[in-house]
Design an enzyme around this catalytic site. Structure first.
Site, PDB file in Angstrom:
ATOM      1  CD  GLU A 295      -2.804  -1.238   2.414  1.00  0.00           C
ATOM      2  OE1 GLU A 295      -3.971  -1.615   2.254  1.00  0.00           O
ATOM      3  OE2 GLU A 295      -2.337  -0.906   3.525  1.00  0.00           O
ATOM      4  CG  ASP A 374      -7.805  -5.721   4.239  1.00  0.00           C
ATOM      5  OD1 ASP A 374      -7.456  -6.045   5.385  1.00  0.00           O
ATOM      6  OD2 ASP A 374      -7.806  -4.543   3.844  1.00  0.00           O
ATOM      7  CD  GLU A 402      -9.836  -2.171   7.762  1.00  0.00           C
ATOM      8  OE1 GLU A 402      -9.531  -1.672   6.661  1.00  0.00           O
ATOM      9  OE2 GLU A 402      -9.066  -2.905   8.421  1.00  0.00           O
TER      10      GLU A 402
END
Length: 834
Positions: A295, A374, A402
């Site tokens: 990332e 993820d 998340e």
């Protein structure tokens, strides 16, 4: 000798509780059947105040005083009956051979209450503290019967990861700012950190990485190293070691070198020198956590060095101190080309790491997310677990929600983790459960274990939602023993947190155990991933955001079909990363479990599942079913009024009401999106058909104007209304043609960040309710400055008397950038959800 009633229930106190004590409340117990509690003192075999044995002594005294009203004194010699707590070594030195110690491993403990003394003996001091917490947990749950047991950890590494930034913010944190940092430095007041270390110790977590994996290199400043020392000092009595995340480029960006090449001797020396400085202040530091080349983060690949060469540079620096390097396998290219059919982010970790097996130093542990993408609502176990045979591995789980509702949706995660940990990857056609791989047992590795991303904040109840604390408790218990049943863990937690009232236990168990399946149903099922907005907050619905970008969380949805083709035969080849038995199962639609169908296969909407339903009809039905369960959570929780202290009752009720409303936002948004895309109607004639709704844009408006919402499917009828300016009060009215009666009035609106609009709704000139759009203050979820699936929400006023011909009026007063947005009003007969 003190005669007590054996505890058959622990009741919630009538006084308000704020959740700060979590499962360590030590509430007074109710007396039942006759039994005895005989200890009259505590003998601690280490009196150093920084010792976990000393902490155990204090905890035992506090817990027994709180639960039983008995003040046990401290003693140094055996008497009529005592609780003896200490290490095997200390016990042998004072009393002779224990006889059980050979079965104990690091952090393990022996608990025996069968004789006149209660023995709590740890292999080390941390183990002794764990044993003390176990004994207190048993008493708190009414278990006064004699016990003789040895408890050893499944794996040596049981860490918490806290994604805290030095400025005090927390990436993917939903419970207030950092307890560790503010203003660029370690906080001065660390009382809260000590309290957190106590919580972690009670569930046998032995280390915590205190800063974000996207690390700020200024953590290595002299002032912050001193601050890290203070953090370690307050956690040390609880046996919780400090760990820190490092920025790979720090030698250049912070250390003023001209490179951060891991094979450059001056870079290697720079890290060695800084590591020496840290260990000089924190001699028992657990080690480092490294995120590299992911990332946009820097890493060894910048210099064409391998990930192993980068990891080993840090490993050399900490090796002489016994430190560990946790090196994240979350390495992928976030600029993939979606036009390439075989491109697949899910392949990345395996492709980056498989050829490095055996090239990592012995004190390196590769930290692997449980699935290949993820933290989605459902993923298969990562194939990388089975590929690294000569490398230490740990599984990375996420307690902070998340992708799973930001602690505003109830989602008990232990069943999800259990499925992954129990999954048999069949390496070499032998039993290869993930839990046995990460422990080191399967491939005979020296290290391994668990890393859990927690992200507690300054909110009194730690995670924002009282019920979300079940996930932190469960993480610790499963990291210690992944064979434990999730429902058993849940009920232990509920008894310790809310008491042993049967109605309370049954209700919380029912809600929690159905919460993950419900969330999966109304967000993304059949393995399609969590259909959230991946480009913004990861909270509300936005399936289109997943495709046609470089992030690789694609669904490849089009007018006729959807799903990722990950077969070897036609697709990305991801199925072939698994050992042959598993690869063969995933290669074909017939043998792939339906709950992972769209993860591995691209199929028509009309493809029939094993149930006989088509994919698209399953989508419609599942989203309605999941949202319906979320509505029931409110009723279930309301049934507990008076059985739980009022503060926690009201705080949970507020979140469950929000959860119920947002589940409907998800249901309608996802169903509408796929209906528009596929043009295949819902056989039950529900999608897009809402007979109880009054669309705001079709009401009589003054000071309001229609607004086309984006994404379109996050508004009923694709349109909402907003005030004509940020200083204009808007009104929306409609004459009610329904039959006279009692109705629930539900208003869907948008609660944006940077504004607190005020609303009032009336029926027939009778005020029904008032509210303020201030959820950005009251909820910890990531907020939105747009009208979208993140800001969409609902408020309901129940039992409203309506006469045919009454005028319903909503008055909205804008504030800041928030133009008092309204989507629709529903007039609902009792028991109906539109």
């Amino acid at each position: 000798m003190l005669f007590l009633r054996a505890i058959i229930s622990v009741v919630a106190l009538v006084a308000a509780e704020d959740g700060s004590q979590a499962w360590l409340r030590y509430a007074p117990v109710v007396q039942g059947e006759i039994s005895t509690f005989s200890p009259t003192s505590i003998i601690a075999l280490n009196t150093s105040e920084i010792s976990p044995v000393y902490a155990a002594r204090q905890e035992l005294q506090k817990g027994i005083r709180g639960m039983l009203g008995v003040q046990l004194g401290f003693n140094s010699t055996k008497n009529a009956s005592a609780i003896i707590v200490g290490t095997v070594e200390a016990y042998k030195a004072k009393y002779g051979d224990l006889g059980e110690q050979e079965q104990l491993v690091d952090d393990g403990f022996y608990l025996n209450s069968q004789g006149r003394n209660v023995l709590i003996i740890g292999q080390n001091e941390r183990g002794a503290l764990y044993g003390a917490f176990e004994y207190l947990s048993r008493l708190a749950q009414g278990n006064f019967g004699p016990v003789s047991s040895i408890s050893n950890p499944h794996a040596p590494i049981r860490w918490a990861n806290e994604w805290n930034n030095l400025d005090g913010t927390i990436e993917r944190g939903y419970a207030g700012p950092s307890i560790f940092f503010e203003g660029g430095f370690v906080k001065e007041n660390l009382t809260r950190v000590a309290e957190y270390a106590r919580l972690l110790a009670s569930v046998r977590i032995n280390a915590v990485v205190v800063n974000n994996v996207n690390a700020n290199p200024t953590l290595l400043s002299a002032r912050n190293i001193e601050g890290l020392g203070r953090l370690a000092d307050v956690m040390r009595p609880y046996g919780v070691q400090l760990g820190i995340a490092l920025n790979f480029a720090a030698p250049q960006t912070f250390g003023q070198l001209d490179t951060f090449d891991p094979l450059d001797p001056k870079v290697d020396a720079w890290w060695g020198n800084n590591t020496d400085q840290i260990y000089a202040r924190v001699p028992d530091m657990a080690g480092y956590l490294i995120k590299a080349n992911s990332e946009g983060q820097p890493g060894p690949l910048t210099y064409n060095r391998t990930l192993a060469e980068g990891a080993n540079m840090f490993a050399r620096a900490v090796a002489k101190y016994g430190g560990v390097v946790m090196f994240r396998a979350f390495v992928y290219d976030n600029k993939l080309n979606p036009a390439i059919w075989k491109a697949d982010r899910a392949n990345a970790a395996f492709e980056f790491f498989r050829h490095l097996d055996g090239k990592f130093d012995e004190n390196v542990v590769v930290q692997i997310k449980y699935g290949p993408i993820d933290f989605q609502v459902r993923e298969p176990a990562s194939p990388l677990f089975s590929a690294l045979r000569q490398t230490n591995t740990a599984i990375e789980l996420q307690i902070t929600q998340e992708y799973l509702g930001h602690q505003t949706h109830l989602v008990y995660l232990s069943p999800l983790w259990k499925e992954i940990l129990d999954f048999d990857l069949r390496a070499d056609n032998k039993s290869s459960q993930v839990k046995d791989i990460v422990s080191g047992k399967r491939f005979k590795r020296s290290l391994g274990g668990f890393a859990g991303v927690v992200n507690v904040g300054t909110n009194t109840n730690w995670l924002g939602h009282h019920l979300a604390m079940s996930n932190l408790y469960a993480y610790g218990m499963m990291a210690w023993d992944p064979s434990v049943d999730p429902e058993t863990i849940l009920q232990d937690w509920a008894r310790l947190t809310f008491g042993s009232d049967r109605a309370v236990l049954d209700t919380i168990t029912s809600m929690s155990m159905s919460s993950w399946p419900a969330y999966e149903n109304y967000t993304g099922n059949l393995g399609i991933q969590t259909l959230t907005d991946i480009l913004y907050t990861h909270f509300g619905p936005n399936p289109a955001s997943q495709d046609n970008n470089g992030w690789g969380q694609w669904t490849r949805a089009n007018k006729k079909s959807l799903g990722m083709d990950r077969t070897v035969r036609n697709g990305t080849g991801n199925a072939g990363q698994y050992p042959p038995e598993i690869a063969q199962m995933y290669e074909n639609t017939e043998s792939t479990p339906d709950n992972l169908l769209l993860w591995f296969h691209h199929v028509p909407y009309t493809h029939r599942l094993k149930s006989g339903e088509t994919v698209i009809q399953h989508f419609y039905d599942a989203h309605y079913a999941g949202a319906a369960v979320a509505q029931e959570f409110v009723k279930q929780w309301e049934s507990l009024k008076g059985k739980i202290d009022e503060q926690r009752y009201q705080e949970v009720l507020f979140r469950q009401e929000f959860h119920a409303g947002h589940a409907l936002v998800w249901r309608d948004s996802i169903n509408q999106f796929y209906y528009n895309l596929s043009e295949i109607p819902d056989e039950a004639k529900r999608v897009g058909i809402h007979p109880f709704r009054f669309e705001a844009e079709k009401m009589t408006l003054s000071g309001y104007r229609p607004y086309a919402v984006n994404p379109f499917h996050t508004a009923s009828g694709y349109t909402a209304v907003v005030t004509t300016s940020n200083s204009t009060v808007g009104t929306a009215t409609v004459e009610l043609t329904v039959e006279s009666g009692v109705y629930d009035v539900a208003i869907n609106y948008y609660d944006m960040d940077r504004g607190r609009s005020e609303y009032e709704v009336s029926v027939g000139n009778r005020t029904v309710g008032k509210w303020t759009g201030d959820l950005e203050r009251r909820l910890g979820r990531a907020t939105s400055v747009y009208l979208d699936g993140h800001s969409a929400t609902r408020i309901t006023f129940r039992g409203v008397e309506v006469r045919k011909g009454d005028v319903l009026k909503i008055v909205g007063k804008p504030d800041g950038i928030e133009p008092a947005p309204i989507d629709y009003v529903s007039l609902l007969p009792e028991g109906v959800v539109d």
